[in-house]
Scaffold this motif. Sequence first.
Motif, PDB file in Angstrom:
ATOM      1  N   LEU A  85       0.808  -1.220   0.000  1.00 37.59           N
ATOM      2  CA  LEU A  85       0.000   0.000   0.000  1.00 37.59           C
ATOM      3  C   LEU A  85       0.842   1.270   0.000  1.00 37.59           C
ATOM      4  O   LEU A  85       0.456   2.284  -0.581  1.00 37.59           O
ATOM      5  N   ARG A  86       2.005   1.221   0.637  1.00 43.14           N
ATOM      6  CA  ARG A  86       2.827   2.433   0.728  1.00 43.14           C
ATOM      7  C   ARG A  86       3.461   2.819  -0.610  1.00 43.14           C
ATOM      8  O   ARG A  86       3.969   3.923  -0.756  1.00 43.14           O
ATOM      9  N   ASN A  87       3.461   1.896  -1.592  1.00 46.86           N
ATOM     10  CA  ASN A  87       4.122   2.170  -2.862  1.00 46.86           C
ATOM     11  C   ASN A  87       3.159   2.425  -4.015  1.00 46.86           C
ATOM     12  O   ASN A  87       3.585   2.508  -5.165  1.00 46.86           O
ATOM     13  N   ILE A  88       1.865   2.544  -3.715  1.00 42.42           N
ATOM     14  CA  ILE A  88       0.885   2.729  -4.793  1.00 42.42           C
ATOM     15  C   ILE A  88       1.093   4.077  -5.490  1.00 42.42           C
ATOM     16  O   ILE A  88       1.096   5.128  -4.866  1.00 42.42           O
ATOM     17  N   LYS A  89       1.273   4.006  -6.811  1.00 40.43           N
ATOM     18  CA  LYS A  89       1.430   5.208  -7.622  1.00 40.43           C
ATOM     19  C   LYS A  89       0.193   5.506  -8.464  1.00 40.43           C
ATOM     20  O   LYS A  89      -0.024   6.634  -8.895  1.00 40.43           O
ATOM     21  N   LYS A  90      -0.608   4.459  -8.701  1.00 38.12           N
ATOM     22  CA  LYS A  90      -1.782   4.631  -9.551  1.00 38.12           C
ATOM     23  C   LYS A  90      -2.810   3.557  -9.225  1.00 38.12           C
ATOM     24  O   LYS A  90      -2.468   2.386  -9.035  1.00 38.12           O
ATOM     25  N   VAL A  91      -4.086   3.953  -9.140  1.00 36.57           N
ATOM     26  CA  VAL A  91      -5.189   3.007  -8.996  1.00 36.57           C
ATOM     27  C   VAL A  91      -5.983   3.036 -10.294  1.00 36.57           C
ATOM     28  O   VAL A  91      -6.411   4.112 -10.745  1.00 36.57           O
ATOM     29  N   ILE A  92      -6.160   1.879 -10.904  1.00 35.25           N
ATOM     30  CA  ILE A  92      -6.894   1.785 -12.172  1.00 35.25           C
ATOM     31  C   ILE A  92      -8.083   0.858 -11.972  1.00 35.25           C
ATOM     32  O   ILE A  92      -7.912  -0.320 -11.633  1.00 35.25           O
ATOM     33  N   SER A  93      -9.272   1.381 -12.165  1.00 34.62           N
ATOM     34  CA  SER A  93     -10.505   0.596 -12.019  1.00 34.62           C
ATOM     35  C   SER A  93     -11.149   0.410 -13.385  1.00 34.62           C
ATOM     36  O   SER A  93     -10.983   1.232 -14.295  1.00 34.62           O
ATOM     37  N   GLY A  94     -11.880  -0.680 -13.525  1.00 31.87           N
ATOM     38  CA  GLY A  94     -12.572  -0.928 -14.780  1.00 31.87           C
ATOM     39  C   GLY A  94     -13.655  -1.956 -14.579  1.00 31.87           C
ATOM     40  O   GLY A  94     -13.812  -2.527 -13.490  1.00 31.87           O
ATOM     41  N   ASN A  95     -14.418  -2.195 -15.642  1.00 32.22           N
ATOM     42  CA  ASN A  95     -15.480  -3.195 -15.587  1.00 32.22           C
ATOM     43  C   ASN A  95     -15.043  -4.536 -16.170  1.00 32.22           C
ATOM     44  O   ASN A  95     -15.711  -5.549 -15.974  1.00 32.22           O
ATOM     45  N   ASP A  96     -13.921  -4.528 -16.915  1.00 33.30           N
ATOM     46  CA  ASP A  96     -13.391  -5.779 -17.456  1.00 33.30           C
ATOM     47  C   ASP A  96     -11.893  -5.625 -17.701  1.00 33.30           C
ATOM     48  O   ASP A  96     -11.320  -4.541 -17.520  1.00 33.30           O
ATOM     49  N   ILE A  97     -11.258  -6.704 -18.119  1.00 32.23           N
ATOM     50  CA  ILE A  97      -9.813  -6.713 -18.307  1.00 32.23           C
ATOM     51  C   ILE A  97      -9.367  -5.721 -19.375  1.00 32.23           C
ATOM     52  O   ILE A  97      -8.337  -5.050 -19.231  1.00 32.23           O
ATOM     53  N   ASP A  98     -10.116  -5.606 -20.460  1.00 31.24           N
ATOM     54  CA  ASP A  98      -9.717  -4.703 -21.535  1.00 31.24           C
ATOM     55  C   ASP A  98      -9.656  -3.250 -21.055  1.00 31.24           C
ATOM     56  O   ASP A  98      -8.782  -2.485 -21.486  1.00 31.24           O
ATOM     57  N   GLU A  99     -10.544  -2.874 -20.162  1.00 30.99           N
ATOM     58  CA  GLU A  99     -10.506  -1.515 -19.622  1.00 30.99           C
ATOM     59  C   GLU A  99      -9.262  -1.310 -18.756  1.00 30.99           C
ATOM     60  O   GLU A  99      -8.651  -0.241 -18.775  1.00 30.99           O
ATOM     61  N   LEU A 100      -8.889  -2.330 -18.007  1.00 32.64           N
ATOM     62  CA  LEU A 100      -7.677  -2.233 -17.198  1.00 32.64           C
ATOM     63  C   LEU A 100      -6.438  -2.147 -18.087  1.00 32.64           C
ATOM     64  O   LEU A 100      -5.517  -1.358 -17.818  1.00 32.64           O
ATOM     65  N   VAL A 101      -6.398  -2.937 -19.149  1.00 34.46           N
ATOM     66  CA  VAL A 101      -5.272  -2.897 -20.088  1.00 34.46           C
ATOM     67  C   VAL A 101      -5.138  -1.508 -20.700  1.00 34.46           C
ATOM     68  O   VAL A 101      -4.032  -0.963 -20.800  1.00 34.46           O
ATOM     69  N   ALA A 102      -6.249  -0.929 -21.083  1.00 36.82           N
ATOM     70  CA  ALA A 102      -6.221   0.416 -21.672  1.00 36.82           C
ATOM     71  C   ALA A 102      -5.707   1.431 -20.660  1.00 36.82           C
ATOM     72  O   ALA A 102      -4.909   2.323 -20.998  1.00 36.82           O
ATOM     73  N   GLY A 103      -6.139   1.307 -19.414  1.00 40.17           N
ATOM     74  CA  GLY A 103      -5.706   2.240 -18.380  1.00 40.17           C
ATOM     75  C   GLY A 103      -4.213   2.132 -18.090  1.00 40.17           C
ATOM     76  O   GLY A 103      -3.521   3.146 -17.925  1.00 40.17           O
ATOM     77  N   ILE A 104      -3.711   0.908 -18.041  1.00 39.91           N
ATOM     78  CA  ILE A 104      -2.279   0.709 -17.797  1.00 39.91           C
ATOM     79  C   ILE A 104      -1.465   1.243 -18.968  1.00 39.91           C
ATOM     80  O   ILE A 104      -0.439   1.909 -18.779  1.00 39.91           O
ATOM     81  N   SER A 105      -1.908   0.965 -20.190  1.00 38.60           N
ATOM     82  CA  SER A 105      -1.193   1.436 -21.380  1.00 38.60           C
ATOM     83  C   SER A 105      -1.103   2.962 -21.396  1.00 38.60           C
ATOM     84  O   SER A 105      -0.052   3.524 -21.713  1.00 38.60           O
ATOM     85  N   GLU A 106      -2.189   3.619 -21.037  1.00 37.81           N
ATOM     86  CA  GLU A 106      -2.214   5.082 -21.023  1.00 37.81           C
ATOM     87  C   GLU A 106      -1.251   5.629 -19.960  1.00 37.81           C
ATOM     88  O   GLU A 106      -0.537   6.607 -20.180  1.00 37.81           O
ATOM     89  N   TYR A 107      -1.234   4.955 -18.808  1.00 41.12           N
ATOM     90  CA  TYR A 107      -0.386   5.421 -17.707  1.00 41.12           C
ATOM     91  C   TYR A 107       1.099   5.139 -17.948  1.00 41.12           C
ATOM     92  O   TYR A 107       1.960   5.863 -17.462  1.00 41.12           O
TER      93      TYR A 107
END
Length: 346
Positions: free
Chosen positions: A314-336
């Motif tokens: 928890l102390r190292n969290i730089k970004k929280v990415i939420s989504g409704n499915d895996i593809d949304e998470l992939v898109a969020g990680i790619s953007e970040y």
Amino acid sequence: MKNITFADAQNLKNPIFIDIRSPREYAEDHIEGAINLPLFSDQEREIIGKIYKYEGVSQAKLAGLNFLSPKLPRLVKEILAYKEKGDIVVYCWRGGLRSLVFTEILRLVDIYVYRLEGGYKSYRQEVVRFFETAKTLFPVVLYGMTGVGKTLILKKLAEKGLPVLNLEQLASHRGSVFGHLGLLPQPSQKRFESMLYDVLKELKGFPFLVEGESRKIGKLFLPKELFQRMQEAPVILLELPEEQRIKNLLRDYQVDKIDIKYFLESLQSITVYLGRAKVESLSEDLKKGRFYEFTKTLLREYYDPLYKKSTAYLRNIKKVISGNDIDELVAGISEYWGEFTGRDLK
């Protein structure tokens, strides 16, 4: 025949490593991409070893010659075929008699190849040294509750060209009590470390994405230094709704395609956490094909509580990415990712 170090062999235009050890030695571990052309079968090697022990060196050498002689035409023919494609580097266990004899035989028929100094052991020493200097590695760790789909996410990110280290794929284990089901047997510890080495050395110090794991994955252990770097690394926390996590787990584990006896056996190992009554209830769900209910109960009463107890990340969290499915998470990680890799990583 010319001796060559592993480091220098890497600089050859197209090195082709030929592993002349027995199949069992090769399966235990080998240089990534090496071709196994064994001089002796496992049984032959065992026989030679016994002769060496009870009758002496000379008799063992004669036995080896008897085993090798009928194979030489085929082995030479195969070497010639590979030699057309690149520079041949022959190795045995530690650059000893096997590689010396074979390369000398090749030289006698005007086939010139390299002989790896120190054999497989020199390569193994390089792998160990690599992980001892793991400060040159820059992992970025994906965390998320069980079922968020980290392994599939890493696969999709790799397809997009992002640098990833897919630990569960290399370990052939999902890192859970049921993690081995439906997968190939796990490699040896040395083979696992060699595969890690092969992926990481290609990254050349560039940041890479990896799933958050305990140090032990099934029967395998992450190299201590790599695990330490992962513990200190920046974290991307992934979130999916419970319903989607259940669907992901049902897809990944293919509960309806695997004999439930294997699930029932593995389930017994967590009795100490859930209690006998709960395990019996889960067993009944499996037997009656209530796989959705089985998965949901495990998430709520076993996996999620375990995850919430592990709070060091928890102390190292730089970004929280939420989504409704895996593809949304992939898109969020790619953007970040582009934003993150533009920072000072030190």
